[in-house]
Structure formats: structure tokens, C-alpha cells
Design a protein around this motif. Structure first.
Motif, PDB file in Angstrom:
ATOM      1  N   ALA A 192     -10.005  -4.686  -7.983  1.00 11.60           N
ATOM      2  CA  ALA A 192      -9.978  -5.466  -6.749  1.00 11.60           C
ATOM      3  C   ALA A 192      -9.919  -4.511  -5.571  1.00 11.60           C
ATOM      4  N   VAL A 193     -10.774  -4.749  -4.609  1.00 15.18           N
ATOM      5  CA  VAL A 193     -10.728  -3.952  -3.380  1.00 15.18           C
ATOM      6  C   VAL A 193     -10.607  -4.909  -2.191  1.00 15.18           C
ATOM      7  N   MET A 248     -12.520   3.411 -11.660  1.00 15.39           N
ATOM      8  CA  MET A 248     -11.092   3.260 -11.344  1.00 15.39           C
ATOM      9  C   MET A 248     -10.690   4.182 -10.195  1.00 15.39           C
ATOM     10  N   ASN A 249     -11.148   5.434 -10.266  1.00 12.24           N
ATOM     11  CA  ASN A 249     -10.770   6.390  -9.228  1.00 12.24           C
ATOM     12  C   ASN A 249     -11.368   6.016  -7.874  1.00 12.24           C
ATOM     13  N   GLY A 275      -7.841   0.041  -3.376  1.00 16.64           N
ATOM     14  CA  GLY A 275      -7.918  -1.124  -4.242  1.00 16.64           C
ATOM     15  C   GLY A 275      -6.804  -1.191  -5.263  1.00 16.64           C
ATOM     16  N   SER A 276      -6.872  -2.228  -6.074  1.00 15.08           N
ATOM     17  CA  SER A 276      -5.937  -2.386  -7.190  1.00 15.08           C
ATOM     18  C   SER A 276      -6.680  -2.156  -8.497  1.00 15.08           C
ATOM     19  N   THR A 300      -3.135  -4.359  -0.484  1.00 16.90           N
ATOM     20  CA  THR A 300      -3.817  -5.109   0.575  1.00 16.90           C
ATOM     21  C   THR A 300      -4.999  -5.899   0.004  1.00 16.90           C
ATOM     22  N   THR A 301      -5.185  -5.846  -1.287  1.00 11.75           N
ATOM     23  CA  THR A 301      -6.219  -6.679  -1.903  1.00 11.75           C
ATOM     24  C   THR A 301      -5.692  -8.109  -2.031  1.00 11.75           C
ATOM     25  N   SER A 302      -6.622  -9.058  -2.208  1.00 15.40           N
ATOM     26  CA  SER A 302      -6.195 -10.453  -2.376  1.00 15.40           C
ATOM     27  C   SER A 302      -5.472 -10.634  -3.708  1.00 15.40           C
ATOM     28  N   LYS A 303      -5.959  -9.945  -4.725  1.00 15.59           N
ATOM     29  CA  LYS A 303      -5.378 -10.079  -6.054  1.00 15.59           C
ATOM     30  C   LYS A 303      -4.918  -8.711  -6.547  1.00 15.59           C
TER      31      LYS A 303
END
Lengths: 456, 456
Positions: free
Chosen positions: A341-342, A401-402, A409-410, B184-187
Motif C-alpha cells: 500500500a502506498v 517491497m523496498n 508505503g506499507s 500515511t497509507t489508507s490501509k
């Protein structure tokens, strides 16, 4: 070794009878989740719990002997979080699966953990109600698993993830004590938020044995918008434009490789020279107004084609394209499905990076996902029998991922950390934060028997 | 005793200069929050922090000496949670108050903890954005305090509480280590949800020094519905009817004593033979459709009078009646403001109980609150100089809490447990659950310096 290990299983069998399985053939079905490259261990038993007492007996016995316990629902996880551990017990909740009560007026359902998401949704629908969270695996995944991973789905864009739909949780601690968290009131700030701590903890803190989930009224109106774009960048520009003026419940994105695969499988005839497809659904009393705004948003950034329908059956048929994205890609080889997620504004950069990574490693990567949430599932398609291709797939996964981390992001929007993403957790959350998480785990599970080495 | 206690303050003054206050006259302003019957102690110093370094210095020094620390924002709390503790430090964030950044496209604001809620809302509004949570004290209360108590407000009915609008938190642990939680991502499902653990923890786990809050687009359309009922029971029936067909952002209730007090103060001329008033606001593209449904809902249960307006200025003027409810009641004596939440379907029983309790103790109790959330603020008006009246007020408060618990309610919907409601926490959450909460606190704060004896 065997001498000490037969102890807990003998005791458990005496207590739980045929709920305890040690037969190798049967156990095979409980070793892995749906993730491809995650490691799975060799368990000493599977307990197919049907009641809270079964869970209490399993945990107290395991805790006394220091045997690790992995809890699993339907095993539809995608991060290896419920894979068996060496010398451990697999605690399955698949038979612990009754819908205990649906309170129509309060709009809440109380369920056992093994209830299948789709079964709860169907039971609610019969009463004119809606259980919103809709992970791709909703036909088979369980509410317990959904809570453990904080599962998402398509409707999160407007209605949030599983965490946003849970009122109360009943759970068993490793020492057998039972806790009830949360409240059935809309608002509650009494004490620490144990509910949200358990949600997404991937079986590391306690075992969920009952949950009260919130339902919504079934929306009467809905409208679906399908829009074809020349490029993913255009599609993301549309998402940004739409977010400013409307609040659709679903905004799904598919890129060219995904469109091609879906066309091949379904003969849907989507324009496969398209760079991207957006599938948008609006619901509620303003569904048509919102759909019109979405249409304008798409056209405003130069969509090639936009189609709007308020016919629910046609809308469902259009959404089917997104639903079959993963199976369509799986026809072309083994798939390593990512979940990142970004921030929405960084989607163009993330999507550029994915294209570049696919090219670098000579891999097919089909990307689809929940665009309004910035939550993408880039899916690496490769030949798992070819060691070189497998190595390239791993490298591509690592690069994605990186890049995701570099974009703020997550590492996981909805699938969880599990086994697969543990090495990215500290870079994402930080060393002090991880230490705090481990201290919290220690407070719940001082002997460290619950899903050790997973998630945190 | 004094010998050991001058140690930390001398050290802190050397480090922080005039941020450290020991002057009695100045300290008086930092002893209490806005709650009436809560106990406040005698602190050794107030630290008016302006930076994260100030907070780190305060906590590490206090932790070394074992001195309790109470963090406070604007002191608008209503449960005594930020009252000074004997021999402790009051850590004020009121001067730590910059809006650091508003990202218009991502719709997020990063703020220091002392930023006033209304200032953030105003800054967002200039950009066409909306900071939603709107506690009654929004003109003075701070975002740090809002997070610490998980403050609510009128708009929760549709948009949720402070917890639903926070993306990231930066906080200092008692040992001075800094953590960043969330994304800061939504998810995001990576690791345990430390963000939601800190929200509502009332200063017992860590000190929030920065927060990134989510903003929404400012709704263009809104409609306001005012409805007069013969009884509170009718008004609650309307709330139930409305919830099934619409999703208003605001559904505020006022009972007769509150209406009478508001009329007396404002000369608004509300029909004070009415049993109850509902103030409803709908917003978004379906505002008018939803308002019409609300109107029908009110008429359907026999509302005496319903008035609908789409004029925002008129809508604001109507909402003013609810906003002045507490000051209007305060003109009649001291007020003990309660904050309880029951499942919406149990509102009639709770409201009956309040009426019965008022009669039993010969007290004026004005009830207003967020009806769609089942969150009521029964306000006991009494003469605090009269020991008998005070004793009756306490008894009435106690009876209301117990009745709320018996109805499956929460002892606090949005004000927190603080000092005032500690004795109701264990009956509500349970002994094992409270033990788990305390173990979690211990993981964050092993020496127990953060707001000891409060909240949990």
C-alpha cells in the motif's frame, strides 16, 4: 524429544477425543495457507476445535508444555501466517463455525471464529442487512482469520477494513483466561483498546473464539462505472480526480497483463490494447450522482471509454472481471502475490517501479488492486520449477517491497506480515516500535507459544 | 522528601530554563481540568513543553527519579484525567502548538499536540478541507488531548471519533525513546496497532508529540432538520427509524430541562412544552434526499413539528441551540456532566432511568447528547455549596452509571475514565481484561510514572 512431545498430545487427546488429529494424511491439509513461497513446518498435531473449551484446553496444555500453537481458519492467508510450525499444534477453527445471533435492530452479528465470511454476508442479506468486508476469498475465508489479519477487500474504499466493522471480541489467552473486549455501543473509550490490538495481530496475542460484527443496511441504489485508459498513469490520475469529488465504495484497477489474462480466460472481450481498466461502484442514495462525477473524473483525464450502468446485474457482471484476476494470472504459471500500500499520490511512482522491475527480471507481473486505497497486488507469474526464474521472482518481490518502503508505503495493506514479510517489518515500523510490539506480546503470552516467529 | 524532590526540578530547570514553572500562582492554572467532582493533587512543577526535546528531558528525568507525570493539553477534560498529582510534574503541551504541514492532495495535516482543534479545522477549511471531529470544546481543546481521550463530537454519527481520523502518531516513551506509529497509507496491517492503543490511553502509555490527522473534502451540500417531539421516547423512536434509512452526520437530542435552560439563556423561543428536540444534519451529495427521509422518520413517529432547511446559515443557527446546552444548564448551579453510551435500542430505558433518578434524588438533570450513537450527557444541576445536594448528585451519578452498565452500555463514550470513573471500569471491562491492560501499561511504562492511578 519424542518422549516429552507425546505428553501434551496424549493429554489433549484424553480431553478432546477426536478433535485431536495426529494422522499424517489428514494433517497435510493443515500445513499451509495459500501463499506460495512461505515455509511450513512439521506439526505434532492438529486440533479441530469446536468450542471455547477446546481452545482453552489446547492453550493451557500447550502453554504448560511450551508447545507452539498456530491458529488457522480456512487457510486462505497469503503471507504464511498460519502455516504449521515444527513441533507445534495447529489449532483449526474451521468446525467452530456457528452464527450465534443476528440482532436486526442493533445491526450486529455474533459469530464463532470459523464462520465463513460469505455465509455471514448471506445470512445478513436475508435480513436486508450487509456485512461489508469482502476479501477476494470471501467464499471460503473465515471471520476469525479476517480479524487476525485485519482483512480488507474491495469495499474498503468507502467502508473501511475488518477492523472498522468489529464491536466485540471474545478471546482466550495462552494461560486459558478468557477476555471480552470492546462494547456493543457505537462509542466507547473505557480503558485501552484491546479490540484493535487483537485485530491484525495474526494469532500472536490470543485466540479469538467469538466476535460481534457490525452490519449496515443493504444499500438500495448502486451504480457501476467501467473506464478504459491508455495507461495506468491516466487511470491513477482518474482515481485522484474521483477521490476529490465522490466517495465510491469500490475503485478497482487492472493493468494490461491482468486484462489480457482475464480476457483469455473469460472471453469477456475487454479492450486489451488498454493500459488500464478501472471498475468503480457507487452506492447509497447519491449513487447515480456520484457515478456521474466518477464518469466526469475519468473523462477529464482522457479515458478512452467510459460505461455507466445502474443495473445491479450488469454491475455484478462487470465486477467479475476483477474477481477472476488472480485465477486468470495463475493459469500462466506459479504466482507470487504481493500486497503493498502506498499513499494514493505515490501510485504512479509505484506502478512505474513495478513495470521497471518486471523488465529488469524478465518476469510477467500483473498488477491489480484497490486503487482508491493505494493498495496494489502486483502478482509475479513465473515457473516455480525453474530455479533461475524462482530466484528472479524473489528478487523482484524484494525490489518491490523496498521501493514501496521508499515511497512511504506499507509492506502489507491487508494480507498481513506472516512468515513472508517479517524481514521488511523492522525497516518499516522501526526497531524501537518493534521492541514495544514484542513487549506487548510478552504481556499477553509470556511463554511465547502463540505463533512464535510470525508477524512480529 | 523535599530533598529528593528538588533533584528532578533542579535538573529540569537547568535543561529547560523557563519552560519549568514552580511558582504557585502560575501553577494554579494547571491543577485541574473542567470536571467538577474530581480530585486534584499538589504538583512540584509544571513543564510547559514547546518541543519534543522538552518532553524527552521531562520524561527521562521523571523516570529516573520516579516522579509521576500528568500530560495535559488545554485542560478541557471532563473526567479529571489531566488533574495534577501530588508530588508530580504537570507536562503541558499548550505551547507545543504548531501546524507543521497540511498536504492538500493527500488530505492530511501533521500537527504538534498543543494545536487547538478549531485552529486545525479553520486551517483545513481555508484549503477546502474538513477536520471532522468536533468536540463541544473545539474552540479551546487540543489535538493531543483529543487523541489521549479519543474525543468525539456531534459528527461522529456518520464520521466516527478522533480514532477514526488519525494516521500516524509520534510519541515519547517514559524512558525517552521515540516511537512513530501507523502509516500515511489508507490501509496498513504491518505489526500491532500501536496507534489505536495510544488513542484513548489518557496519557498512561506515552506522550504524544506529533500526529498526522486525516482530512476530508468539505461537503458542498448540507441540510438541517429540526424536529419537536412530545416525549424523549418519541424522539428516540425517530432516531431508530432514521438510522434504518439515512446516515446523517449529526443527530443531537435535547430534553425538556435542557430546552428550557437554552430558551432562558438565548430567547430562541423553542417550544418548551416539548418533551424533546432532535437536531439533525445531513451532508454530501444526497443531503437533501437524506434530510427528506429524516423528516419522514420524524413525522412517522408523530413529531409535533418538523422544519427542514438547506440554508447553511440557518442550519448553523439551529445547531447553536445544542452547542449552548451545557452553558445554559450551568447558569442554574454547579453541573456534574456525565458521559455514557448505550446501544441505541436501549436509549428509551436509559432515558426513563435518568428521569426516575432525577425524581428520586430531587435533582434537575438536563439530558442532551449524540442520539444516533446512544451517547448521552445527562447533566446533574445542583448547589455544590450544599453538602446534602452534593451527596445526592453523587448518588444520582452512581445510579446512572450502574443503570448504564446493566443496559450493556459503556461508562464513557467520549470523555474518558480519568479520575472520575475509575471505580466503574472493572465492572465494565472485567478483572482479567483490566489485568491485561495493566500488563500492557507495564510494557510501556515499567516504573509507572505516566498518569498513575488514572484511566486504568
Amino acid at each position: 524429544m519424542t518422549g516429552t512431545l507425546t505428553g501434551p498430545i496424549t493429554e489433549l487427546t484424553a480431553l478432546l477425543g477426536d478433535a485431536v488429529v495426529t494422522d499424517r494424511q489428514t494433517m497435510i491439509g493443515y500445513l499451509r495457507d495459500h501463499s506460495l513461497l512461505s515455509r511450513a513446518g512439521d506439526p505434532i498435531a492438529v486440533v479441530r476445535a469446536r468450542t471455547t473449551d477446546h481452545v482453552v484446553a489446547t492453550l493451557t496444555t500447550a502453554n504448560r508444555y511450551g508447545v507452539p500453537v498456530v491458529t488457522r481458519g480456512a487457510g486462505t492467508g497469503l503471507a504464511g501466517g498460519s502455516n504449521a510450525l515444527d513441533g507445534g499444534i495447529v489449532l483449526s477453527t474451521e468446525r467452530f463455525d456457528r452464527i450465534l445471533h443476528i440482532d436486526e435492530q442493533a445491526r450486529m452479528a455474533t459469530v464463532e471464529p470459523g464462520v465463513v465470511n460469505g455465509d455471514l454476508a448471506a445470512a445478513a442479506e436475508k435480513l436486508g442487512l450487509w456485512y461489508v468486508p469482502d476479501p477476494g476469498s470471501r467464499a471460503t475465508c473465515t471471520i476469525g482469520g479476517n480479524l487476525a489479519t485485519n482483512a480488507g477487500g474491495a469495499c474498503c474504499a468507502r467502508y473501511g477494513v475488518t477492523a472498522d466493522h468489529v464491536a466485540r471480541i471474545k478471546a482466550v489467552l495462552p494461560d486459558g483466561r478468557i477476555i471480552h473486549t470492546g462494547a456493543t455501543t457505537s462509542k466507547n473509550v473505557a480503558g485501552l483498546n484491546l479490540t484493535q490490538l487483537l485485530v491484525g495481530s495474526e494469532g500472536t496475542l490470543a485466540v479469538i473464539v467469538e466476535a460481534t460484527m457490525r452490519l449496515r443496511p443493504k444499500p438500495v441504489h448502486s451504480a457501476t462505472v467501467v473506464s478504459v485508459f491508455s495507461s495506468v498513469v491516466d487511470a491513477v490520475a482518474a482515481v485522484v480526480a474521483i477521490r476529490a469529488v465522490a466517495e465510491p465504495s469500490v475503485v478497482e484497477l487492472m493493468d494490461t497483463p491482468t486484462i489480457v489474462a482475464v480476457n483469455e480466460m473469460t472471453r469477456m472481450g475487454i479492450d486489451d490494447t488498454a493500459g488500464a481498466l478501472l471498475l468503480i461502484r457507487c452506492d447509497g442514495p447519491a449513487a447515480e450522482i456520484e457515478a456521474e462525477r466518477c464518469e466526469q473524473g475519468c473523462r477529464g483525464v482522457g479515458a478512452r471509454e467510459v460505461h455507466v450502468t445502474t443495473d445491479p446485474a450488469e454491475g455484478e457482471a462487470l465486477m467479475e472481471a476483477r474477481r477472476v484476476a488472480l485465477p486468470a494470472l495463475q493459469r500462466h504459471g506459479s504466482t507470487l502475490l504481493d500486497d503493498l500500500a502506498v499513499p494514493v499520490m505515490r501510485l504512479p511512482e509505484m506502478i512505474d517501479a513495478i513495470a521497471w522491475i518486471a523488465e529488469r527480471y524478465h518476469l510477467l507481473i500483473g498488477t491489480f488492486g484497490h486503487a482508491a486505497d493505494g493498495n496494489l497486488h502486483p502478482t509475479i507469474v513465473f515457473d516455480a520449477t525453474d530455479p533461475d526464474a524462482t530466484a528472479r521472482a524473489y528478487s523482484a518481490f524484494d525490489d518491490m517491497m523496498n521501493r514501496c518502503l521508499a515511497l512511504g508505503g506499507s509492506i502489507t495493506g491487508e494480507h498481513g506480515v506472516g512468515e513472508l514479510k517479517r524481514r521488511y517489518l523492522e525497516p518499516m515500523v522501526g526497531a524501537v516500535e518493534l521492541d514495544v510490539m514484542r513487549q506487548i506480546k510478552h504481556a499477553f503470552d509470556p511463554k511465547g507459544i502463540l505463533n512464535p516467529g510470525r508477524a512480529i
